[in-house]
Design an enzyme around this catalytic site. Sequence first.
Site, PDB file in Angstrom:
ATOM      1  N   ASP A  82       4.404   3.853  -1.899  1.00  0.00           N
ATOM      2  CA  ASP A  82       3.563   5.055  -1.850  1.00  0.00           C
ATOM      3  C   ASP A  82       4.412   6.279  -2.196  1.00  0.00           C
ATOM      4  O   ASP A  82       5.476   6.484  -1.604  1.00  0.00           O
ATOM      5  CB  ASP A  82       2.965   5.179  -0.432  1.00  0.00           C
ATOM      6  CG  ASP A  82       1.868   6.219  -0.362  1.00  0.00           C
ATOM      7  OD1 ASP A  82       1.288   6.551  -1.413  1.00  0.00           O
ATOM      8  OD2 ASP A  82       1.597   6.696   0.753  1.00  0.00           O
ATOM      9  N   HIS A  83       3.954   7.057  -3.153  1.00  0.00           N
ATOM     10  CA  HIS A  83       4.673   8.259  -3.598  1.00  0.00           C
ATOM     11  C   HIS A  83       6.095   7.949  -4.093  1.00  0.00           C
ATOM     12  O   HIS A  83       7.054   8.636  -3.721  1.00  0.00           O
ATOM     13  CB  HIS A  83       4.736   9.325  -2.495  1.00  0.00           C
ATOM     14  CG  HIS A  83       3.392   9.893  -2.164  1.00  0.00           C
ATOM     15  ND1 HIS A  83       2.769  10.839  -2.935  1.00  0.00           N
ATOM     16  CD2 HIS A  83       2.536   9.608  -1.152  1.00  0.00           C
ATOM     17  CE1 HIS A  83       1.584  11.124  -2.420  1.00  0.00           C
ATOM     18  NE2 HIS A  83       1.414  10.389  -1.340  1.00  0.00           N
ATOM     19  N   HIS A 179      -2.326  16.118   2.498  1.00  0.00           N
ATOM     20  CA  HIS A 179      -1.633  15.177   3.387  1.00  0.00           C
ATOM     21  C   HIS A 179      -1.396  15.810   4.765  1.00  0.00           C
ATOM     22  O   HIS A 179      -1.143  17.006   4.854  1.00  0.00           O
ATOM     23  CB  HIS A 179      -0.274  14.793   2.805  1.00  0.00           C
ATOM     24  CG  HIS A 179      -0.357  14.029   1.525  1.00  0.00           C
ATOM     25  ND1 HIS A 179      -0.119  14.604   0.304  1.00  0.00           N
ATOM     26  CD2 HIS A 179      -0.644  12.732   1.272  1.00  0.00           C
ATOM     27  CE1 HIS A 179      -0.249  13.688  -0.639  1.00  0.00           C
ATOM     28  NE2 HIS A 179      -0.569  12.544  -0.087  1.00  0.00           N
ATOM     29  N   GLY A 209      -6.410  11.097   3.410  1.00  0.00           N
ATOM     30  CA  GLY A 209      -7.686  10.695   4.005  1.00  0.00           C
ATOM     31  C   GLY A 209      -7.903  11.210   5.421  1.00  0.00           C
ATOM     32  O   GLY A 209      -9.039  11.437   5.827  1.00  0.00           O
TER      33      GLY A 209
HETATM   34  P1  13P Z   1      -2.800  11.374   5.432  1.00  0.00           P
HETATM   35  O1  13P Z   1      -1.523  11.194   6.199  1.00  0.00           O
HETATM   36  O2  13P Z   1      -3.240  12.789   5.377  1.00  0.00           O
HETATM   37  O3  13P Z   1      -3.872  10.450   5.895  1.00  0.00           O
HETATM   38  O4  13P Z   1      -2.471  10.989   3.909  1.00  0.00           O
HETATM   39  C1  13P Z   1      -1.937   9.736   3.639  1.00  0.00           C
HETATM   40  C2  13P Z   1      -1.572   9.632   2.210  1.00  0.00           C
HETATM   41  O5  13P Z   1      -2.201  10.169   1.335  1.00  0.00           O
HETATM   42  C3  13P Z   1      -0.395   8.806   1.902  1.00  0.00           C
HETATM   43  O6  13P Z   1      -0.168   8.691   0.550  1.00  0.00           O
END
Ligand code: 13P
Length: 281
Positions: A82-83, A179, A209
């Site tokens: 992720d990222h 986020h 989310g």
């Molecule tokens: P949140 O922590 O705001 O739910 O976002 C998670 C996210 O987008 C991780 O890539």
Amino acid sequence: MPLVSMKTLIQSGREQHFAVPLFDVPSLNAAIGAVEAAEAVNAPVILGMYNAWFDLPEAPAVCAGLHALAQGAKVPVSLMLDHGASYIQCIKAIRFGFTDVMFDGSSLPFAENLRITSLVCEAAHAVGVSVEAELGHVGLGTEYEVGEARAHFTQPQMVQEFVSASGVDMLAVAFGTAHGNYKTTPQLDLDLLTQLNAVSTVPLVMHGGSGLSEEQFKGAIQGGIAKINVATHIFNEIEARTAKSAADGKTNLFAIEAIIRESFRDLCTYYLQLFGTAGQA
Ligand code: 13P
């Protein structure tokens, strides 16, 4: 059920209006809770490993554990970086056996984001790994006042070129989410999302989310979002349950481990049902 890339299921989500969630799992115990939830509702699930955890010395051991967990699951499970912060990090994820990688070049100029995303796609696709990129920039909830974030929203006229030139499989877009914890109530620009979905040949992804209402989630999925990332809400829940447990005098290791696993299981079940992913395995 093997460890699988989520590319095909995310494409189905776009067509049938459900979204596959990515839950960031900082530990194996957290991941076990997420997989238990997915198995209980017969849903596919993506276990996300955030880039900051990825370079820790223990990352290979954690990744090996996630790999074994996913391979033994009764439902399709994807492991996703992720990222991803660099090309090298994406290659490392592929080496660790991840099925999907995100390269996040959203803070880079368009041409540089496109250049690195294209390189990641070339390498990843050669070994059957799918790629997510980000165009526009989803910032932190605490970063912007409402309105300021608009300057970073995804511009529809850039989507087609970015997607076709890079070969990316899914695209994270910015249309009002952020986020972490929100400073003010989030406002989603669903008209913009509809435009983005109309010009994109690949499924769209929503980051940030946590903190949205059920109506906002449903509107986003109806507007073409086929993958949704969630982390902070679950982390907040663990914090609240831990504080309550401590107030009740239960601070032993097993109580804390159970809170982590059960919080993941409970909230992942909630999101899998809300996003229409339940029953799609
Ligand atoms: P949140 O922590 O705001 O739910 O976002 C998670 C996210 O987008 C991780 O890539």
